[in-house]
Design a protein around this motif. Structure first.
Motif, PDB file in Angstrom:
ATOM      1  N   ASN A  14      -8.107  -5.088   1.374  1.00 25.32           N
ATOM      2  CA  ASN A  14      -8.209  -5.581   2.605  1.00 25.32           C
ATOM      3  C   ASN A  14      -8.114  -7.234   2.745  1.00 25.32           C
ATOM      4  OD1 ASN A  14      -8.376  -3.091   3.696  1.00 25.32           O
ATOM      5  ND2 ASN A  14     -10.540  -3.039   3.314  1.00 25.32           N
ATOM      6  N   GLU A  15      -8.399  -7.811   1.841  1.00 26.92           N
ATOM      7  CA  GLU A  15      -8.306  -9.486   2.177  1.00 26.92           C
ATOM      8  C   GLU A  15      -7.111 -10.007   1.315  1.00 26.92           C
ATOM      9  OE1 GLU A  15     -11.943 -10.509  -0.036  1.00 26.92           O
ATOM     10  OE2 GLU A  15     -10.649 -11.004  -1.890  1.00 26.92           O
ATOM     11  N   THR A  16      -6.201  -9.218   1.018  1.00 22.21           N
ATOM     12  CA  THR A  16      -4.905  -9.711   0.514  1.00 22.21           C
ATOM     13  C   THR A  16      -3.759  -9.150   1.198  1.00 22.21           C
ATOM     14  OG1 THR A  16      -5.772  -9.454  -1.451  1.00 22.21           O
ATOM     15  CG2 THR A  16      -3.358  -9.900  -1.532  1.00 22.21           C
ATOM     16  N   ARG A  17      -2.773 -10.134   1.627  1.00 24.23           N
ATOM     17  CA  ARG A  17      -1.636  -9.638   2.547  1.00 24.23           C
ATOM     18  C   ARG A  17      -0.631  -9.021   1.699  1.00 24.23           C
ATOM     19  NH1 ARG A  17       3.231 -11.154   5.348  1.00 24.23           N
ATOM     20  NH2 ARG A  17       3.910 -12.945   3.769  1.00 24.23           N
ATOM     21  N   VAL A  18      -0.066  -9.960   0.745  1.00 24.33           N
ATOM     22  CA  VAL A  18       1.044  -9.467  -0.119  1.00 24.33           C
ATOM     23  C   VAL A  18       0.523  -8.519  -1.313  1.00 24.33           C
ATOM     24  CG1 VAL A  18       3.220 -10.015  -1.321  1.00 24.33           C
ATOM     25  CG2 VAL A  18       2.435 -11.282   0.428  1.00 24.33           C
ATOM     26  N   ILE A  19       1.163  -7.272  -1.282  1.00 26.87           N
ATOM     27  CA  ILE A  19       0.695  -6.264  -2.284  1.00 26.87           C
ATOM     28  C   ILE A  19       1.807  -5.652  -2.747  1.00 26.87           C
ATOM     29  CG2 ILE A  19      -0.330  -4.056  -2.783  1.00 26.87           C
ATOM     30  CD1 ILE A  19      -2.538  -4.910  -0.768  1.00 26.87           C
ATOM     31  N   ILE A  20       2.014  -5.761  -4.166  1.00 31.45           N
ATOM     32  CA  ILE A  20       3.354  -5.268  -4.940  1.00 31.45           C
ATOM     33  C   ILE A  20       3.019  -3.961  -5.675  1.00 31.45           C
ATOM     34  CG2 ILE A  20       5.103  -5.979  -6.774  1.00 31.45           C
ATOM     35  CD1 ILE A  20       4.937  -8.972  -5.855  1.00 31.45           C
ATOM     36  N   MET A  21       3.904  -3.192  -5.626  1.00 30.63           N
ATOM     37  CA  MET A  21       3.782  -1.932  -6.558  1.00 30.63           C
ATOM     38  C   MET A  21       4.995  -1.335  -7.057  1.00 30.63           C
ATOM     39  SD  MET A  21       2.539   0.729  -3.646  1.00 30.63           S
ATOM     40  CE  MET A  21       1.508  -0.897  -2.505  1.00 30.63           C
ATOM     41  N   GLY A  22       5.014  -0.682  -8.079  1.00 31.54           N
ATOM     42  CA  GLY A  22       6.169   0.169  -8.419  1.00 31.54           C
ATOM     43  C   GLY A  22       6.514   1.483  -7.717  1.00 31.54           C
ATOM     44  N   HIS A  57      -0.750  -6.176   6.210  1.00 32.07           N
ATOM     45  CA  HIS A  57       0.005  -6.376   4.797  1.00 32.07           C
ATOM     46  C   HIS A  57       1.337  -6.323   4.735  1.00 32.07           C
ATOM     47  CE1 HIS A  57      -4.146  -4.308   4.076  1.00 32.07           C
ATOM     48  NE2 HIS A  57      -3.943  -5.017   3.028  1.00 32.07           N
ATOM     49  N   LEU A  58       1.822  -6.980   3.733  1.00 33.87           N
ATOM     50  CA  LEU A  58       3.306  -6.622   3.361  1.00 33.87           C
ATOM     51  C   LEU A  58       3.367  -6.138   1.962  1.00 33.87           C
ATOM     52  CD1 LEU A  58       6.087  -7.342   3.495  1.00 33.87           C
ATOM     53  CD2 LEU A  58       6.104  -9.464   2.760  1.00 33.87           C
ATOM     54  N   PHE A  59       3.750  -4.663   2.312  1.00 29.27           N
ATOM     55  CA  PHE A  59       3.778  -4.086   0.846  1.00 29.27           C
ATOM     56  C   PHE A  59       5.286  -4.021   0.256  1.00 29.27           C
ATOM     57  CE2 PHE A  59       0.751  -1.507   3.478  1.00 29.27           C
ATOM     58  CZ  PHE A  59      -0.285  -1.646   2.613  1.00 29.27           C
ATOM     59  N   ILE A  60       5.268  -4.317  -1.032  1.00 31.60           N
ATOM     60  CA  ILE A  60       6.600  -4.581  -1.502  1.00 31.60           C
ATOM     61  C   ILE A  60       6.463  -3.560  -2.575  1.00 31.60           C
ATOM     62  CG2 ILE A  60       8.065  -6.142  -2.979  1.00 31.60           C
ATOM     63  CD1 ILE A  60       7.191  -8.269  -1.188  1.00 31.60           C
ATOM     64  N   VAL A  61       7.550  -2.520  -2.615  1.00 34.99           N
ATOM     65  CA  VAL A  61       7.687  -1.385  -3.609  1.00 34.99           C
ATOM     66  C   VAL A  61       9.026  -1.856  -4.352  1.00 34.99           C
ATOM     67  CG1 VAL A  61       8.000   0.861  -4.080  1.00 34.99           C
ATOM     68  CG2 VAL A  61       6.687  -0.003  -1.824  1.00 34.99           C
ATOM     69  N   GLU A  78       8.755  -3.330   2.096  1.00 33.61           N
ATOM     70  CA  GLU A  78      10.095  -3.460   1.883  1.00 33.61           C
ATOM     71  C   GLU A  78      10.331  -2.881   0.352  1.00 33.61           C
ATOM     72  OE1 GLU A  78      11.028  -7.781   0.324  1.00 33.61           O
ATOM     73  OE2 GLU A  78      10.001  -8.010   2.197  1.00 33.61           O
ATOM     74  N   PHE A  79      11.411  -2.390   0.158  1.00 38.43           N
ATOM     75  CA  PHE A  79      11.824  -1.752  -1.265  1.00 38.43           C
ATOM     76  C   PHE A  79      12.676  -2.640  -1.747  1.00 38.43           C
ATOM     77  CE2 PHE A  79       9.934   1.460   1.499  1.00 38.43           C
ATOM     78  CZ  PHE A  79       9.366   2.402   0.479  1.00 38.43           C
ATOM     79  N   THR A  80      12.494  -3.187  -3.018  1.00 36.12           N
ATOM     80  CA  THR A  80      13.606  -4.099  -3.546  1.00 36.12           C
ATOM     81  C   THR A  80      13.765  -3.903  -5.024  1.00 36.12           C
ATOM     82  OG1 THR A  80      13.652  -6.408  -3.600  1.00 36.12           O
ATOM     83  CG2 THR A  80      11.387  -5.816  -4.059  1.00 36.12           C
ATOM     84  N   LEU A  84      -1.250  -9.647  -4.891  1.00 42.20           N
ATOM     85  CA  LEU A  84      -1.784  -8.535  -5.881  1.00 42.20           C
ATOM     86  C   LEU A  84      -0.672  -7.622  -6.499  1.00 42.20           C
ATOM     87  CD1 LEU A  84      -4.757  -6.386  -4.195  1.00 42.20           C
ATOM     88  CD2 LEU A  84      -4.843  -8.154  -6.058  1.00 42.20           C
ATOM     89  N   ILE A  85      -0.642  -7.344  -7.712  1.00 37.74           N
ATOM     90  CA  ILE A  85       0.105  -6.661  -8.405  1.00 37.74           C
ATOM     91  C   ILE A  85      -0.543  -5.314  -8.766  1.00 37.74           C
ATOM     92  CG2 ILE A  85       1.950  -6.133 -10.206  1.00 37.74           C
ATOM     93  CD1 ILE A  85       2.657  -8.665  -9.106  1.00 37.74           C
ATOM     94  N   VAL A  86      -0.404  -4.185  -8.065  1.00 35.05           N
ATOM     95  CA  VAL A  86      -1.371  -3.099  -8.137  1.00 35.05           C
ATOM     96  C   VAL A  86      -0.790  -1.966  -9.076  1.00 35.05           C
ATOM     97  CG1 VAL A  86      -2.404  -3.438  -6.043  1.00 35.05           C
ATOM     98  CG2 VAL A  86      -0.573  -1.815  -6.295  1.00 35.05           C
TER      99      VAL A  86
END
Ligand SMILES: NC(=O)c1ccc[n+]([C@@H]2O[C@H](COP(=O)([O-])OP(=O)(O)OC[C@H]3O[C@@H](n4cnc5c(N)ncnc54)[C@H](OP(=O)(O)O)[C@@H]3O)[C@@H](O)[C@H]2O)c1
Length: 183
Positions: free
Chosen positions: A40-48, A63-67, A85-87, A107-109
């Motif tokens: 909740n306290e992190t805006r940018v979250i990256i995941m596979g 959030h900005l989720f980056i997949v 976004e998907f990248t 964060l990389i989750v």
């Protein structure tokens, strides 16, 4: 800006139980509360892509989720500017993009493929690892196979319940740091 890799794992390094991608079926309530707070306290979250598919995130205003996927064109209809976004961008470009945007951390989750990608390119500053006092036979590890050797230094370790769940934070020692002579 810090790049943080966050995982919950068993004592023997498993991040999934048998074939089940649902982590909350075995992680402790204390870890889930901790993870939710960080999330909740992190805006940018990256995941596979596989982690995304296991539990698809709903875009929101915080959030900005980056997949990460090698086929971003397949997910065009799910994209929402500034939210998800998907990248297939290379990890170093991705991180550089946020260096200039005044984020305090990203964060990389996971999962293991994405963690390994960023670790091998020395793009992770800290590993925040919750260790649950459990041992699973079958299950995925938090890195995939390969000949690499990443040094870490413990920053903190907190026992958060009677059973002995440990919330740890490690700093990643970059190759150039480990070559520096001790003063
Ligand atoms: N315990 C925990 O804390 C935790 C945390 C996160 C995940 N998990 C679990 O871990 C499992 C998923 O881990 P995983 O290792 O299988 O998958 P993952 O790392 O989540 O995603 C793998 C996918 O990422 C994409 N990818 C890989 N390399 C890429 C590159 N260089 N550029 C762009 N995209 C790339 C590929 O997608 P395409 O195939 O679309 O190209 C690949 O299939 C799930 O079961 C999940 O529940 C556990």
């Amino acid at each position: 800006m810090k790049t943080i890799l966050i995982f919950v794992s068993t004592l023997n390094g498993k991040i999934t139980k048998w074939g089940n991608p649902k982590i909350r079926s075995w992680s402790s309530q204390e870890d889930q509360d901790y993870f939710d707070r960080i999330w909740n306290e992190t805006r940018v979250i990256i995941m596979g892509k596989t982690t995304y598919m296991a539990d698809p995130v709903k875009p929101d205003s915080k959030h900005l989720f980056i997949v990460m996927t090698r086929q971003p064109e397949k997910y065009q209809l799910k994209e929402l500017a500034g939210k998800i976004e998907f990248t297939s961008e290379v990890p170093s470009h991705l991180i550089n993009r946020f260096e200039t945007e005044q984020e305090d951390k990203i964060l990389i989750v996971g999962g293991a493929q994405i963690a390994t990608l960023f670790l091998k390119e020395q793009l992770i500053d800290e590993l925040w690892l919750t260790i649950e006092p459990k041992i699973f036979g079958n299950g995925a590890g938090f890195v995939i196979n390969g000949n690499f050797d990443i040094g870490l230094k413990l920053i903190s370790c907190e026992r958060v319940n009677d059973q002995g769940t440990l919330i740890t934070k490690y700093m990643v020692i970059r190759a150039e740091q480990s070559l520096k002579p001790a003063n």
